[in-house]
Design an enzyme around this catalytic site. Sequence first.
Site, PDB file in Angstrom:
ATOM      1  N   LYS A  67       0.848  -1.198   0.000  1.00  0.00           N
ATOM      2  CA  LYS A  67       0.000   0.000   0.000  1.00  0.00           C
ATOM      3  C   LYS A  67       0.875   1.236   0.000  1.00  0.00           C
ATOM      4  O   LYS A  67       1.849   1.306   0.744  1.00  0.00           O
ATOM      5  CB  LYS A  67      -0.867  -0.030   1.273  1.00  0.00           C
ATOM      6  CG  LYS A  67      -1.674   1.198   1.545  1.00  0.00           C
ATOM      7  CD  LYS A  67      -3.156   0.948   1.313  1.00  0.00           C
ATOM      8  CE  LYS A  67      -3.973   2.215   1.234  1.00  0.00           C
ATOM      9  NZ  LYS A  67      -3.748   2.990   0.003  1.00  0.00           N
ATOM     10  N   LYS A  91       5.656   2.387   8.320  1.00  0.00           N
ATOM     11  CA  LYS A  91       4.436   3.040   8.840  1.00  0.00           C
ATOM     12  C   LYS A  91       3.345   2.007   9.098  1.00  0.00           C
ATOM     13  O   LYS A  91       2.677   2.032  10.127  1.00  0.00           O
ATOM     14  CB  LYS A  91       3.906   4.078   7.833  1.00  0.00           C
ATOM     15  CG  LYS A  91       4.758   5.321   7.740  1.00  0.00           C
ATOM     16  CD  LYS A  91       4.109   6.370   6.842  1.00  0.00           C
ATOM     17  CE  LYS A  91       5.129   7.430   6.477  1.00  0.00           C
ATOM     18  NZ  LYS A  91       4.590   8.592   5.802  1.00  0.00           N
ATOM     19  N   LYS A 103       4.929   2.025  -3.271  1.00  0.00           N
ATOM     20  CA  LYS A 103       4.950   3.438  -3.692  1.00  0.00           C
ATOM     21  C   LYS A 103       5.083   3.494  -5.203  1.00  0.00           C
ATOM     22  O   LYS A 103       5.689   2.605  -5.817  1.00  0.00           O
ATOM     23  CB  LYS A 103       6.157   4.160  -3.064  1.00  0.00           C
ATOM     24  CG  LYS A 103       5.971   5.653  -2.946  1.00  0.00           C
ATOM     25  CD  LYS A 103       4.970   5.987  -1.868  1.00  0.00           C
ATOM     26  CE  LYS A 103       4.841   7.420  -1.547  1.00  0.00           C
ATOM     27  NZ  LYS A 103       4.181   7.644  -0.250  1.00  0.00           N
ATOM     28  N   THR A 187      -3.332  13.092   8.010  1.00  0.00           N
ATOM     29  CA  THR A 187      -1.917  13.193   8.383  1.00  0.00           C
ATOM     30  C   THR A 187      -1.744  14.231   9.489  1.00  0.00           C
ATOM     31  O   THR A 187      -1.092  13.976  10.506  1.00  0.00           O
ATOM     32  CB  THR A 187      -1.062  13.565   7.154  1.00  0.00           C
ATOM     33  OG1 THR A 187      -1.268  12.557   6.164  1.00  0.00           O
ATOM     34  CG2 THR A 187       0.404  13.639   7.502  1.00  0.00           C
ATOM     35  N   ASN A 218      -0.432  20.784   2.541  1.00  0.00           N
ATOM     36  CA  ASN A 218      -1.529  20.000   3.100  1.00  0.00           C
ATOM     37  C   ASN A 218      -1.262  19.660   4.566  1.00  0.00           C
ATOM     38  O   ASN A 218      -2.094  19.933   5.450  1.00  0.00           O
ATOM     39  CB  ASN A 218      -1.703  18.724   2.261  1.00  0.00           C
ATOM     40  CG  ASN A 218      -2.779  17.814   2.814  1.00  0.00           C
ATOM     41  OD1 ASN A 218      -2.575  17.133   3.808  1.00  0.00           O
ATOM     42  ND2 ASN A 218      -3.942  17.832   2.203  1.00  0.00           N
ATOM     43  N   SER A 345      -6.373   5.781   5.139  1.00  0.00           N
ATOM     44  CA  SER A 345      -6.474   5.053   3.864  1.00  0.00           C
ATOM     45  C   SER A 345      -6.904   3.612   4.118  1.00  0.00           C
ATOM     46  O   SER A 345      -7.710   3.046   3.372  1.00  0.00           O
ATOM     47  CB  SER A 345      -5.120   5.031   3.157  1.00  0.00           C
ATOM     48  OG  SER A 345      -5.007   6.119   2.274  1.00  0.00           O
TER      49      SER A 345
HETATM   50  P1  NAD Z   1       2.633  20.158  -0.019  1.00  0.00           P
HETATM   51  O1  NAD Z   1       3.250  20.083  -1.372  1.00  0.00           O
HETATM   52  O2  NAD Z   1       1.164  20.336   0.124  1.00  0.00           O
HETATM   53  O3  NAD Z   1       3.322  21.363   0.811  1.00  0.00           O
HETATM   54  C1  NAD Z   1       4.706  21.500   0.957  1.00  0.00           C
HETATM   55  C2  NAD Z   1       4.991  22.800   1.699  1.00  0.00           C
HETATM   56  O4  NAD Z   1       6.397  22.869   1.922  1.00  0.00           O
HETATM   57  C3  NAD Z   1       4.611  24.049   0.932  1.00  0.00           C
HETATM   58  O5  NAD Z   1       4.157  25.037   1.825  1.00  0.00           O
HETATM   59  C4  NAD Z   1       5.941  24.486   0.306  1.00  0.00           C
HETATM   60  O6  NAD Z   1       6.006  25.886   0.037  1.00  0.00           O
HETATM   61  C5  NAD Z   1       6.886  24.101   1.421  1.00  0.00           C
HETATM   62  N1  NAD Z   1       8.264  23.922   0.950  1.00  0.00           N
HETATM   63  C6  NAD Z   1       8.687  23.345  -0.207  1.00  0.00           C
HETATM   64  N2  NAD Z   1      10.029  23.395  -0.277  1.00  0.00           N
HETATM   65  C7  NAD Z   1      10.450  24.006   0.851  1.00  0.00           C
HETATM   66  C8  NAD Z   1      11.719  24.365   1.365  1.00  0.00           C
HETATM   67  N3  NAD Z   1      12.840  24.120   0.679  1.00  0.00           N
HETATM   68  N4  NAD Z   1      11.767  24.972   2.567  1.00  0.00           N
HETATM   69  C9  NAD Z   1      10.650  25.235   3.256  1.00  0.00           C
HETATM   70  N5  NAD Z   1       9.428  24.929   2.829  1.00  0.00           N
HETATM   71  C10 NAD Z   1       9.321  24.326   1.643  1.00  0.00           C
HETATM   72  O7  NAD Z   1       3.132  18.850   0.739  1.00  0.00           O
HETATM   73  P2  NAD Z   1       2.424  18.079   1.955  1.00  0.00           P
HETATM   74  O8  NAD Z   1       1.423  17.128   1.417  1.00  0.00           O
HETATM   75  O9  NAD Z   1       2.042  19.052   3.011  1.00  0.00           O
HETATM   76  O10 NAD Z   1       3.667  17.208   2.466  1.00  0.00           O
HETATM   77  C11 NAD Z   1       4.728  17.789   3.220  1.00  0.00           C
HETATM   78  C12 NAD Z   1       5.612  16.669   3.746  1.00  0.00           C
HETATM   79  O11 NAD Z   1       4.829  15.778   4.529  1.00  0.00           O
HETATM   80  C13 NAD Z   1       6.266  15.815   2.656  1.00  0.00           C
HETATM   81  O12 NAD Z   1       7.521  15.372   3.122  1.00  0.00           O
HETATM   82  C14 NAD Z   1       5.317  14.645   2.544  1.00  0.00           C
HETATM   83  O13 NAD Z   1       5.960  13.512   2.013  1.00  0.00           O
HETATM   84  C15 NAD Z   1       4.948  14.477   4.002  1.00  0.00           C
HETATM   85  N6  NAD Z   1       3.696  13.733   4.153  1.00  0.00           N
HETATM   86  C16 NAD Z   1       2.515  14.257   3.728  1.00  0.00           C
HETATM   87  C17 NAD Z   1       1.360  13.512   3.848  1.00  0.00           C
HETATM   88  C18 NAD Z   1       0.031  14.072   3.425  1.00  0.00           C
HETATM   89  O14 NAD Z   1      -0.981  13.378   3.636  1.00  0.00           O
HETATM   90  N7  NAD Z   1      -0.047  15.251   2.858  1.00  0.00           N
HETATM   91  C19 NAD Z   1       1.405  12.233   4.417  1.00  0.00           C
HETATM   92  C20 NAD Z   1       2.625  11.721   4.855  1.00  0.00           C
HETATM   93  C21 NAD Z   1       3.776  12.494   4.729  1.00  0.00           C
END
Ligand code: NAD
Length: 411
Positions: A67, A91, A103, A187, A218, A345
């Site tokens: 998954k 996880k 993935k 998350t 997000n 999920s």
């Molecule tokens: P997203 O793309 O919605 O947001 C990313 C944010 O990080 C944005 O505000 C962007 O401007 C900022 N950003 C990008 N590059 C940057 C930098 N160099 N310095 C500072 N800020 C920066 O992504 P997301 O879904 O919020 O995910 C963020 C992290 O959380 C990722 O590592 C993702 O793998 C992890 N994650 C997210 C989820 C989820 O459900 N959204 C689940 C598990 C893990």
Amino acid sequence: MSDVLHATQVVIEQALKRLGYGQDMIDLLKEPMRLLTVRIPVRMDDGSTVVFTGYRSQHNDSVGPTKGGVRFHPGVTETEVKALSIWMSLKCGIADLPYGGGKGGVICDPRKMSFRELERLSRGYVRAVSQIVGPTKDIPAPDVMTNSQIMAWMMDEYSHIREFDSPGFITGKPIVLGGSKGRETATARGVVIMIYEALKIKNIPIQDARIVIQGFGNAGSFLAKFMYEAGARVIGISDVNGALYNKDGLDIPHLLDRRDSFGNVTNLFPKTISNDELLELDCDVLVPAAIENQITEENAPNIKASIIVEAANGPTTLEATKIISERGILLIPDVLASAGGVIVSYFEWVQNNQGYYWGEEEIDEKLRIMMIRGFENVYEIHRTRKVDMRLAAYMSGVRKMAEAVRYRGWV
Ligand code: NAD
């Protein structure tokens, strides 16, 4: 990202050794059992054809189907997809879900593609990987730059191929197609639960907690909202352009109102600080929620937070993990802290399989129970086996899979 794969493999090896397994188990679980590379021809709106490269990595299916999400991003690589599939296994293991990790990814830039081009790419990806995915084989989900619309197209394509309605093939769908309540915020909700557990250990009441969040996408923006609503002071946030700081607490509802769909907001403000400065702010809880390798051996000695909760995947290097642990900072590692998404999920898949749907409160409560159980298991290993929280999380995450491999007689 190859660093991240290497770092993951180092800790997997340490975890398996601590659990008493030999080199055969390490050799098996250090790498995904299956990696498919596909070429996807897509007819573009101007009549030309572009051939995209995509991947699907399945780490190990001894516990159950694999998954994990599918990301659409120009920076996708085979190594990245492999590392991410191993993290998904961890996880799922920590949360005790009946899955291994998977993935997928496609090298593309969705920001430069039209709606219909994206639809054709999504359907093409499913056709290309259809033989190795399915509700009882490998269940995709959204990831970076993929969303519920893309999941809907993928589910529709798979249903056509298999000639039956298959909502359980994919999660993160729109609610009307069998999506789960609470998936979008899962998350961040999971991270909130981890912050509460960590604050309890450090004896800090939520009203006194000063929170700093790197990333306002997000994960980061929902987290800021929930923390603000809980009465904590969110004193710093950032995005790719810079960071905002106010020691008395930022006006989060205002920032949420102004942010764009890519999580940018700091560009609207004249007085900002840098992301580097943000990470070293005096605060109680630091939440990296943006990208990898943000906390390194250079800045780890200067971090003032007493708790770090990793919402992002891989934000802290191995060297920095060591420094942080030695300094007594409580680290809630990524494979535990950001498990909320895959847990909900899983709820979506269960609801699809049973054809009976739960309300949001029920989802939140079930999520809370699973996250707290995951935390308690990891913290217990950390305490009793005297290992840092990351190694403890890996030991908790890989334990069930290794046992399943052994029972099946694979090694
Ligand atoms: P997203 O793309 O919605 O947001 C990313 C944010 O990080 C944005 O505000 C962007 O401007 C900022 N950003 C990008 N590059 C940057 C930098 N160099 N310095 C500072 N800020 C920066 O992504 P997301 O879904 O919020 O995910 C963020 C992290 O959380 C990722 O590592 C993702 O793998 C992890 N994650 C997210 C989820 C989820 O459900 N959204 C689940 C598990 C893990």
